[in-house]
Design an enzyme around this catalytic site. Structure first.
Site, PDB file in Angstrom:
ATOM      1  N   GLU A 151       0.838  -1.217   0.000  1.00  0.00           N
ATOM      2  CA  GLU A 151       0.000   0.000   0.000  1.00  0.00           C
ATOM      3  C   GLU A 151       0.863   1.254   0.000  1.00  0.00           C
ATOM      4  O   GLU A 151       0.674   2.153   0.804  1.00  0.00           O
ATOM      5  CB  GLU A 151      -0.974   0.006   1.194  1.00  0.00           C
ATOM      6  N   HIS A 152       1.812   1.247  -0.903  1.00  0.00           N
ATOM      7  CA  HIS A 152       2.633   2.440  -1.093  1.00  0.00           C
ATOM      8  C   HIS A 152       3.262   2.393  -2.489  1.00  0.00           C
ATOM      9  O   HIS A 152       3.165   1.375  -3.189  1.00  0.00           O
ATOM     10  CB  HIS A 152       3.721   2.548  -0.012  1.00  0.00           C
ATOM     11  N   ALA A 153       3.863   3.509  -2.853  1.00  0.00           N
ATOM     12  CA  ALA A 153       4.661   3.570  -4.085  1.00  0.00           C
ATOM     13  C   ALA A 153       6.065   4.008  -3.697  1.00  0.00           C
ATOM     14  O   ALA A 153       6.288   4.532  -2.601  1.00  0.00           O
ATOM     15  CB  ALA A 153       4.048   4.569  -5.059  1.00  0.00           C
TER      16      ALA A 153
END
Lengths: 137, 137
Positions: free
Chosen positions: B53-55
């Site tokens: 749940e991140h970039a």
């Protein structure tokens, strides 16, 4: 970072655990003495199999047993040692010119090998007598 | 070698099998678009967990599911795709600036993540709205 060594070394990996699971890490210049340009995954090994049985002239390698259990016999000028790998919480560093053989794989074992160099068949020493002569010279 | 892309890409890994087991390989400039300076191992993930749940702003990553099965949701300007990873025979390449989340881990799943850069908390974008604004700008 592990100091420069010509011996196989078992390096503990930092572990971070929380409610979402566990993570261990091997980072270059800390737990990992080289940058891996090649990674391979070994699985489906029958229990009676013997793998490896060679040395590398220049390639550094590191083995992590991600699942299951395996044994690694390592031979150098200093003698022979056996390592049991059974978790992703440690990494076995194999410098160039150590002789290594893997065996005793339990069912479902998966190991990951990090290698410093691209595949090069000329980097392998597969004859134990030739290897002994080289390390003694 | 996979061509330059800003999209997540599933890359098949060559497999070599014989009586001693199977081996798949990811080598830089062939199956692996970057040299990994950091490798991490993820295990013991409860089935209901959502990870990621991140970039990443700059870090390239690649995921191999060595054992078990997991799903990876990837979002980019092109839309959302879901990948199922369930063998060491393919690698999911995640270029910088794609949003990724991992879930649906079956019991005993072990995944290996290769990362191009050392750990840097400033490389993470954890706010989905901030990420959307960035990729649209």
């Amino acid at each position: 970072m592990p100091s420069e060594t010509s011996e196989a070394t078992l390096i503990p990996l930092p572990r971070f655990a929380d409610a979402r699971g566990s993570l261990t890490v091997a980072e270059y210049a800390h737990q990992l003495p080289f940058v891996p340009r090649r990674v391979f995954f070994v699985y489906g090994v029958p229990r009676a199999s013997m793998r490896g049985e060679h040395a590398h002239k220049a390639c550094h390698q590191a083995i992590v047993c991600a699942s299951g259990s395996m044994k690694v016999e390592v031979e150098s000028l200093a003698g022979t040692r056996q390592f049991t790998l059974d978790s992703p919480e440690s990494l076995l560093y194999l410098p160039p010119m150590v002789w290594a053989a893997q065996h005793g794989y339990t069912e479902g074992t998966i190991s990951i090998v990090l290698a410093s160099d691209p595949y090069d068949p000329d980097d392998y020493i597969r004859d134990h007598g030739e290897w002994r002569a080289l390390i003694r010279s």
